[in-house]
Design a protein around this motif. Structure first.
Motif, PDB file in Angstrom:
ATOM      1  N   PHE A 196     135.410 -33.275  -2.915  1.00  0.00           N
ATOM      2  CA  PHE A 196     135.625 -34.499  -4.027  1.00  0.00           C
ATOM      3  C   PHE A 196     134.212 -34.289  -4.883  1.00  0.00           C
ATOM      4  N   ASP A 197     133.109 -33.835  -4.169  1.00  0.00           N
ATOM      5  CA  ASP A 197     131.922 -33.229  -5.237  1.00  0.00           C
ATOM      6  C   ASP A 197     132.229 -32.290  -6.027  1.00  0.00           C
ATOM      7  N   ALA A 198     133.128 -31.441  -5.918  1.00  0.00           N
ATOM      8  CA  ALA A 198     133.365 -30.613  -6.932  1.00  0.00           C
ATOM      9  C   ALA A 198     134.113 -31.203  -8.048  1.00  0.00           C
ATOM     10  N   VAL A 199     135.050 -31.815  -7.609  1.00  0.00           N
ATOM     11  CA  VAL A 199     136.032 -32.760  -8.569  1.00  0.00           C
ATOM     12  C   VAL A 199     134.828 -33.483  -9.471  1.00  0.00           C
ATOM     13  N   ASN A 200     134.036 -34.275  -8.975  1.00  0.00           N
ATOM     14  CA  ASN A 200     132.901 -35.099  -9.542  1.00  0.00           C
ATOM     15  C   ASN A 200     132.281 -34.160 -10.538  1.00  0.00           C
ATOM     16  N   TRP A 201     131.896 -32.885 -10.147  1.00  0.00           N
ATOM     17  CA  TRP A 201     130.967 -31.989 -10.712  1.00  0.00           C
ATOM     18  C   TRP A 201     131.985 -31.488 -12.052  1.00  0.00           C
ATOM     19  N   LEU A 202     133.216 -31.184 -11.831  1.00  0.00           N
ATOM     20  CA  LEU A 202     133.933 -30.679 -12.962  1.00  0.00           C
ATOM     21  C   LEU A 202     134.164 -31.714 -13.798  1.00  0.00           C
ATOM     22  N   PHE A 212     129.812 -16.400 -11.900  1.00  0.00           N
ATOM     23  CA  PHE A 212     130.610 -15.268 -11.808  1.00  0.00           C
ATOM     24  C   PHE A 212     129.623 -13.804 -12.030  1.00  0.00           C
ATOM     25  N   ASP A 213     130.179 -12.865 -11.591  1.00  0.00           N
ATOM     26  CA  ASP A 213     129.453 -11.710 -11.750  1.00  0.00           C
ATOM     27  C   ASP A 213     130.375 -10.584 -12.359  1.00  0.00           C
ATOM     28  N   PRO A 214     130.017 -10.144 -13.206  1.00  0.00           N
ATOM     29  CA  PRO A 214     130.671  -9.100 -14.075  1.00  0.00           C
ATOM     30  C   PRO A 214     130.906  -7.989 -13.423  1.00  0.00           C
ATOM     31  N   TRP A 215     130.201  -7.399 -12.256  1.00  0.00           N
ATOM     32  CA  TRP A 215     130.552  -6.154 -11.573  1.00  0.00           C
ATOM     33  C   TRP A 215     131.622  -6.402 -10.427  1.00  0.00           C
ATOM     34  N   ASN A 216     131.953  -7.755 -10.056  1.00  0.00           N
ATOM     35  CA  ASN A 216     132.908  -7.978  -8.862  1.00  0.00           C
ATOM     36  C   ASN A 216     133.360  -9.493  -9.393  1.00  0.00           C
ATOM     37  N   ILE A 217     134.299  -9.215 -10.427  1.00  0.00           N
ATOM     38  CA  ILE A 217     134.884 -10.375 -10.711  1.00  0.00           C
ATOM     39  C   ILE A 217     135.793 -11.108  -9.613  1.00  0.00           C
ATOM     40  N   ILE A 218     136.605 -10.270  -9.064  1.00  0.00           N
ATOM     41  CA  ILE A 218     137.360 -10.719  -7.933  1.00  0.00           C
ATOM     42  C   ILE A 218     136.715 -11.632  -6.995  1.00  0.00           C
ATOM     43  N   GLN A 219     135.853 -10.996  -6.401  1.00  0.00           N
ATOM     44  CA  GLN A 219     134.891 -11.715  -5.265  1.00  0.00           C
ATOM     45  C   GLN A 219     134.335 -13.008  -5.945  1.00  0.00           C
ATOM     46  N   SER A 220     134.004 -12.974  -7.273  1.00  0.00           N
ATOM     47  CA  SER A 220     133.321 -14.329  -7.837  1.00  0.00           C
ATOM     48  C   SER A 220     134.342 -15.291  -7.927  1.00  0.00           C
ATOM     49  N   ILE A 221     135.539 -14.693  -8.328  1.00  0.00           N
ATOM     50  CA  ILE A 221     136.656 -15.865  -8.379  1.00  0.00           C
ATOM     51  C   ILE A 221     136.958 -16.512  -6.943  1.00  0.00           C
ATOM     52  N   ARG A 222     136.858 -15.772  -6.074  1.00  0.00           N
ATOM     53  CA  ARG A 222     137.022 -16.209  -4.642  1.00  0.00           C
ATOM     54  C   ARG A 222     136.214 -17.068  -4.143  1.00  0.00           C
ATOM     55  N   LEU A 223     134.823 -16.811  -4.556  1.00  0.00           N
ATOM     56  CA  LEU A 223     133.523 -17.433  -4.149  1.00  0.00           C
ATOM     57  C   LEU A 223     133.519 -18.722  -4.755  1.00  0.00           C
ATOM     58  N   LEU A 224     133.975 -18.679  -6.191  1.00  0.00           N
ATOM     59  CA  LEU A 224     134.184 -20.002  -6.790  1.00  0.00           C
ATOM     60  C   LEU A 224     135.033 -21.023  -6.088  1.00  0.00           C
ATOM     61  N   PHE A 225     136.352 -20.466  -5.907  1.00  0.00           N
ATOM     62  CA  PHE A 225     137.305 -21.257  -5.217  1.00  0.00           C
ATOM     63  C   PHE A 225     136.921 -21.910  -3.661  1.00  0.00           C
ATOM     64  N   ARG A 226     136.216 -20.938  -3.097  1.00  0.00           N
ATOM     65  CA  ARG A 226     135.682 -21.240  -1.711  1.00  0.00           C
ATOM     66  C   ARG A 226     134.550 -22.493  -1.820  1.00  0.00           C
ATOM     67  N   ARG A 227     133.586 -22.399  -2.976  1.00  0.00           N
ATOM     68  CA  ARG A 227     132.844 -23.246  -3.113  1.00  0.00           C
ATOM     69  C   ARG A 227     133.698 -24.694  -3.641  1.00  0.00           C
ATOM     70  N   LEU A 228     134.626 -24.564  -4.494  1.00  0.00           N
ATOM     71  CA  LEU A 228     135.177 -25.715  -4.621  1.00  0.00           C
ATOM     72  C   LEU A 228     135.850 -26.566  -3.524  1.00  0.00           C
ATOM     73  N   TRP A 229     136.538 -25.399  -2.741  1.00  0.00           N
ATOM     74  CA  TRP A 229     136.956 -26.229  -1.458  1.00  0.00           C
ATOM     75  C   TRP A 229     136.069 -26.726  -0.684  1.00  0.00           C
ATOM     76  N   ASP A 230     135.016 -26.074  -0.414  1.00  0.00           N
ATOM     77  CA  ASP A 230     133.859 -26.394   0.510  1.00  0.00           C
ATOM     78  C   ASP A 230     133.285 -28.055  -0.147  1.00  0.00           C
ATOM     79  N   LEU A 231     133.124 -28.016  -1.389  1.00  0.00           N
ATOM     80  CA  LEU A 231     132.464 -29.266  -2.008  1.00  0.00           C
ATOM     81  C   LEU A 231     133.524 -30.469  -2.097  1.00  0.00           C
TER      82      LEU A 231
END
Length: 101
Positions: free
Chosen positions: A67-73, A46-65
């Motif tokens: 089942f690996d993301a589920v395993n990571w979490l 997360f980036d404190p200066w652009n929190i909305i973009q950071s959240i969207r990027l997190l969800f995109r990474r989760l989607w791209d990953l």
């Protein structure tokens, strides 16, 4: 009318009651908690200066990953639970009210 000290209300003032403690201690706890949460959020990208973009990027990474993301979490959940659950259980045991028979 006498000004006896028994007429004064006992207990903390309104501000201390509202904050849940002395203002200085509450401020210290909030600063400490903010730093700890900031470290966790920075660790997941997360980036404190652009929190909305950071959240969207997190969800995109989760989607791209996928089942690996589920395993990571899941691994981080288990790692945290190994510490958090025993501490919670011990705190519940030692702060439980005594049983009346």
């Amino acid at each position: 009318m006498s000004h006896d000290s028994r007429e004064l209300p006992a207990g903390p003032d309104g501000l201390t009651r509202f904050l849940g403690g002395s203002p200085l201690m509450v401020a210290f706890r909030l600063v400490l908690l903010s730093v700890l949460v900031g470290v966790v959020l920075a660790a997941i990208g997360f980036d404190p200066w652009n929190i909305i973009q950071s959240i969207r990027l997190l969800f995109r990474r989760l989607w791209d990953l996928g089942f690996d993301a589920v395993n990571w979490l899941w691994r981080y959940f288990l790692l945290g639970a190994v510490v958090v659950v025993p501490i919670w259980l011990l705190s519940r045991i030692f702060t439980a009210p005594p049983r009346r028979y």
